[in-house]
Design a protein around this motif. Structure first.
Motif, mmCIF file in Angstrom:
data_model
loop_
_atom_site.group_PDB
_atom_site.id
_atom_site.type_symbol
_atom_site.label_atom_id
_atom_site.label_comp_id
_atom_site.label_asym_id
_atom_site.label_seq_id
_atom_site.Cartn_x
_atom_site.Cartn_y
_atom_site.Cartn_z
ATOM 1 N N LEU A 1 0.836 -1.197 0.000
ATOM 2 C CA LEU A 1 0.000 0.000 0.000
ATOM 3 C C LEU A 1 0.878 1.259 0.000
ATOM 4 O O LEU A 1 0.627 2.195 -0.741
ATOM 5 N N ILE A 2 1.906 1.257 0.830
ATOM 6 C CA ILE A 2 2.823 2.398 0.890
ATOM 7 C C ILE A 2 3.535 2.572 -0.453
ATOM 8 O O ILE A 2 3.643 3.687 -0.957
ATOM 9 N N TYR A 3 3.988 1.475 -1.037
ATOM 10 C CA TYR A 3 4.651 1.556 -2.335
ATOM 11 C C TYR A 3 3.710 2.147 -3.386
ATOM 12 O O TYR A 3 4.091 3.037 -4.145
ATOM 13 N N SER A 40 4.130 5.607 -5.525
ATOM 14 C CA SER A 40 4.247 5.500 -6.984
ATOM 15 C C SER A 40 3.100 6.196 -7.718
ATOM 16 O O SER A 40 3.162 6.397 -8.922
ATOM 17 N N GLY A 41 2.035 6.535 -6.981
ATOM 18 C CA GLY A 41 0.865 7.158 -7.588
ATOM 19 C C GLY A 41 -0.180 6.150 -8.036
ATOM 20 O O GLY A 41 -1.283 6.516 -8.432
ATOM 21 N N GLU A 42 0.163 4.873 -7.954
ATOM 22 C CA GLU A 42 -0.764 3.827 -8.382
ATOM 23 C C GLU A 42 -2.015 3.777 -7.507
ATOM 24 O O GLU A 42 -3.109 3.498 -8.002
ATOM 25 N N LEU A 54 -7.875 4.250 -6.879
ATOM 26 C CA LEU A 54 -9.052 4.813 -6.210
ATOM 27 C C LEU A 54 -9.953 5.551 -7.199
ATOM 28 O O LEU A 54 -11.177 5.415 -7.139
ATOM 29 N N ASN A 55 -9.366 6.289 -8.097
ATOM 30 C CA ASN A 55 -10.172 6.975 -9.120
ATOM 31 C C ASN A 55 -10.857 5.970 -10.045
ATOM 32 O O ASN A 55 -12.001 6.178 -10.449
ATOM 33 N N SER A 56 -10.184 4.876 -10.363
ATOM 34 C CA SER A 56 -10.757 3.876 -11.278
ATOM 35 C C SER A 56 -11.960 3.156 -10.678
ATOM 36 O O SER A 56 -12.797 2.642 -11.416
ATOM 37 N N GLU A 108 -13.239 10.799 -3.573
ATOM 38 C CA GLU A 108 -12.982 11.525 -2.326
ATOM 39 C C GLU A 108 -11.737 10.988 -1.630
ATOM 40 O O GLU A 108 -10.901 11.756 -1.157
ATOM 41 N N LYS A 109 -11.613 9.669 -1.579
ATOM 42 C CA LYS A 109 -10.425 9.060 -0.968
ATOM 43 C C LYS A 109 -9.174 9.424 -1.772
ATOM 44 O O LYS A 109 -8.122 9.712 -1.190
ATOM 45 N N ALA A 110 -9.277 9.407 -3.081
ATOM 46 C CA ALA A 110 -8.132 9.761 -3.929
ATOM 47 C C ALA A 110 -7.680 11.195 -3.656
ATOM 48 O O ALA A 110 -6.477 11.464 -3.581
ATOM 49 N N GLU A 111 -8.629 12.108 -3.495
ATOM 50 C CA GLU A 111 -8.286 13.498 -3.198
ATOM 51 C C GLU A 111 -7.642 13.634 -1.824
ATOM 52 O O GLU A 111 -6.730 14.441 -1.636
ATOM 53 N N LYS A 112 -8.103 12.845 -0.868
ATOM 54 C CA LYS A 112 -7.562 12.917 0.488
ATOM 55 C C LYS A 112 -6.128 12.407 0.569
ATOM 56 O O LYS A 112 -5.423 12.699 1.536
ATOM 57 N N LEU A 113 -5.686 11.650 -0.416
ATOM 58 C CA LEU A 113 -4.300 11.184 -0.424
ATOM 59 C C LEU A 113 -3.334 12.357 -0.389
ATOM 60 O O LEU A 113 -2.259 12.268 0.219
#
Length: 80
Positions: free
Chosen positions: A23-25, A29-31, A36-38, A43-48
């Motif tokens: 998960l950290i990797y 890496s942006g994956e 999350l967007n896919s 909302e979770k993707a934005e909170k990253l």
């Protein structure tokens, strides 16, 4: 996105195949954001972006996915 060699298609898949190291990797890496967007977890993707890149990274990820930081990877996989 893959975790523990399995393709993930949902939040349930992520928790069922949970690995904090992977998960950290994927976070760095942006994956993780792409995943999350896919799956329409916008909302979770934005909170990253709000998760600090320091000692609070783990806490931020556990909070984002509503997980107990005291649970091990195996505990989380067994719960979900």
């Amino acid at each position: 996105m893959k975790m523990l060699g399995n393709e993930l298609h949902s939040m349930q898949d992520l928790k069922h195949n949970f690995s904090i190291d992977e998960l950290i990797y994927s976070y760095y890496s942006g994956e993780l954001a792409i995943f999350l967007n896919s799956i329409a977890e916008y909302e979770k993707a934005e909170k990253l972006d709000d998760i600090p890149h320091n000692g609070y990274l783990l806490t931020g990820l556990y909070e984002l996915f509503e997980l107990n930081p005291e649970d091990s990877d195996e505990d989380i996989r067994n719960i979900y």
